[in-house]
Design an enzyme around this catalytic site. Structure first.
Site, mmCIF file in Angstrom:
data_model
loop_
_atom_site.group_PDB
_atom_site.id
_atom_site.type_symbol
_atom_site.label_atom_id
_atom_site.label_comp_id
_atom_site.label_asym_id
_atom_site.label_seq_id
_atom_site.Cartn_x
_atom_site.Cartn_y
_atom_site.Cartn_z
ATOM 1 N N ARG A 113 0.841 -1.202 0.000
ATOM 2 C CA ARG A 113 0.000 0.000 0.000
ATOM 3 C C ARG A 113 0.874 1.250 0.000
ATOM 4 O O ARG A 113 0.516 2.268 -0.600
ATOM 5 C CB ARG A 113 -0.906 -0.010 1.234
ATOM 6 C CG ARG A 113 -1.872 1.154 1.361
ATOM 7 C CD ARG A 113 -2.909 1.205 0.274
ATOM 8 N NE ARG A 113 -3.549 -0.054 0.017
ATOM 9 C CZ ARG A 113 -4.529 -0.224 -0.864
ATOM 10 N NH1 ARG A 113 -4.984 0.815 -1.567
ATOM 11 N NH2 ARG A 113 -5.052 -1.411 -1.072
ATOM 12 N N ASN A 314 -8.928 -2.160 8.457
ATOM 13 C CA ASN A 314 -7.862 -2.367 7.475
ATOM 14 C C ASN A 314 -8.200 -3.523 6.530
ATOM 15 O O ASN A 314 -7.373 -4.364 6.223
ATOM 16 C CB ASN A 314 -6.533 -2.615 8.205
ATOM 17 C CG ASN A 314 -5.322 -2.292 7.363
ATOM 18 O OD1 ASN A 314 -4.612 -3.179 6.900
ATOM 19 N ND2 ASN A 314 -5.062 -1.012 7.170
ATOM 20 N N HIS A 365 -5.049 -4.378 4.346
ATOM 21 C CA HIS A 365 -5.023 -3.238 3.435
ATOM 22 C C HIS A 365 -3.604 -2.726 3.253
ATOM 23 O O HIS A 365 -3.179 -2.410 2.133
ATOM 24 C CB HIS A 365 -5.929 -2.125 3.964
ATOM 25 C CG HIS A 365 -6.234 -1.061 2.963
ATOM 26 N ND1 HIS A 365 -5.668 0.189 3.012
ATOM 27 C CD2 HIS A 365 -7.054 -1.068 1.878
ATOM 28 C CE1 HIS A 365 -6.134 0.925 2.008
ATOM 29 N NE2 HIS A 365 -6.967 0.187 1.306
ATOM 30 N N CYS A 366 -2.847 -2.649 4.333
ATOM 31 C CA CYS A 366 -1.463 -2.157 4.279
ATOM 32 C C CYS A 366 -0.602 -2.995 3.344
ATOM 33 O O CYS A 366 0.354 -2.485 2.750
ATOM 34 C CB CYS A 366 -0.828 -2.186 5.660
ATOM 35 S SG CYS A 366 -1.662 -1.204 6.914
ATOM 36 N N SER A 367 -0.910 -4.271 3.211
ATOM 37 C CA SER A 367 -0.049 -5.185 2.456
ATOM 38 C C SER A 367 -0.487 -5.373 1.013
ATOM 39 O O SER A 367 0.097 -6.198 0.296
ATOM 40 C CB SER A 367 -0.014 -6.550 3.158
ATOM 41 O OG SER A 367 -1.295 -7.152 3.163
#
Length: 374
Positions: A113, A314, A365-367
């Site tokens: 992300r 997330n 979500h971050c990944s």
């Protein structure tokens, strides 16, 4: 105005619209999702639990990739030191999970992300904005001669859009209808944009994302690696509708303050169309119901114990579905799952149990980074 001048003005307007940049909402259709396995050389894992944390993070990432692949293609970036391992791990998913070697980024991490391009449309053409990722304010310098965004854009044969702005994709939550949610702590920060005013930053966000309204949340500097990315705090589920992550227990901690401040701002905010935002709370998992055997994060600035990222907001939207986290807190897991299913009745919700990513400071979500359909 004469007919000739009107015609010229119309052509100028059409040229401007065709060249303007626009970041679609995550609920629009995608061509694929970009993910990555972390490299053995990445310093973040050496600083923590070494090979044990690397293996555990890889397990979580692989589970997310397999869940996403049920809905759309995954392109998994992998450095040469793990290429054979990745190909063997996904040999039965070769049609749905494409292994993409990355040769010029030795300290590749899994947080796509933030590190991969932020995709936008320039007229009808898909491009990738390079927001000059600097290791979340030089906390983890990447030491690469060429940005990951450049490499990904080259591999996809897309134009890379340059900017002086330093930020990460986890800072940028858009509704696809002209509104941006962002925390001040993650971008109006000397470790990213020294000497830049809020007005200068806003102008560049408008240029590169095509937004007309920016809703600023305070966030918290130094509270975690990201300085308080918005995608762990508040997410759009539709234009005019926001889900906010609420701490399991409200107390005098900085995270309770972050929630309280953000909740008040969002409750009184309007979006780019003048709509008052509907705000839905989603309570986080309780750390103490999970046990402390894996330890907690350390505050970047003070080295004091910090709370893992147990935020359900997330999640990731995929074509026809939602990839949604579960942490092992049965009560909180079930409550959050009911909310997301009620919000997305027309999508299949697929859960992924996360055991390591929360203790590294991120989540689903971050990944991941979606590539809009084009």
């Amino acid at each position: 105005m004469s007919p000739k001048r009107f015609f010229i003005a119309l052509l100028q307007l059409q040229t401007f619209v065709a060249s303007a940049m626009y970041r679609p909402a995550e609920w629009d259709r995608h061509d694929e999702i970009i993910m990555a396995w972390p490299s053995i050389e990445n310093d973040a894992y050496a600083d923590k639990g070494g090979s044990r944390d690397l293996a555990a993070a890889t397990k979580d990432i692989s589970a997310i990739a397999e869940a996403v692949a049920e809905f759309e293609q995954v392109t998994l970036l992998v450095t040469p030191d793990r290429l054979k391992e990745a190909k063997n791990r996904f040999k039965h998913d070769a049609d749905d999970i494409i292994i993409q070697p990355i040769y010029d980024y030795p300290k590749l991490d899994l947080w796509m992300r933030d590190m991969a391009p932020t995709f936008v449309f320039e007229g009808c053409h898909l491009s990738g904005v390079d927001y000059n990722f600097n290791g979340w304010g030089n906390k983890y310098p990447v030491n690469a001669s060429k940005s990951l965004t450049s490499q990904v854009c080259d591999n996809m044969d897309l134009t890379r859009i340059s900017t002086w702005l330093v930020t990460e994709g986890g800072s940028l939550e858009v509704d696809g209808d002209g509104t941006l949610l962002i925390t001040k702590s993650s971008i109006i920060n000397e470790n990213r944009n020294p000497g830049k005013s809020q007005r200068q930053i806003e102008d560049e966000l408008r240029r590169t994302l095509g937004v007309s309204k920016i809703i600023w949340l305070p966030g918290v500097k130094g509270g975690d690696i990201t300085d308080g990315h918005v995608d762990g705090l508040a997410r759009f589920v539709a234009p005019g509708k926001v889900v906010i992550s609420k701490p399991n227990t409200l107390d005098d901690s900085q995270f309770s303050t972050v929630f309280t401040e953000a909740r008040l701002i969002l409750s009184n905010a309007t979006d780019s169309r003048g709509r008052r935002l509907e705000v839905i709370e989603m309570v986080e998992a309780d750390l103490y119901s999970l046990g402390l055997d894996r330890g907690t994060l350390k505050n970047i600035e003070s080295s004091e114990e910090d709370y893992p990222s147990l935020s359900y907001v997330n999640w990731l939207l995929v074509n026809g579905g939602v990839i949604f986290p579960q942490f092992g807190d049965k009560k909180a897991d079930a409550a959050a799952l009911k909310i997301i299913r009620d919000l997305y009745k027309d999508r299949q919700v697929m859960t992924v149990r996360l055991d390591q990513l929360p203790f590294l400071g991120g989540g689903i979500h971050c990944s991941t980074q979606e590539v809009p359909e084009h």
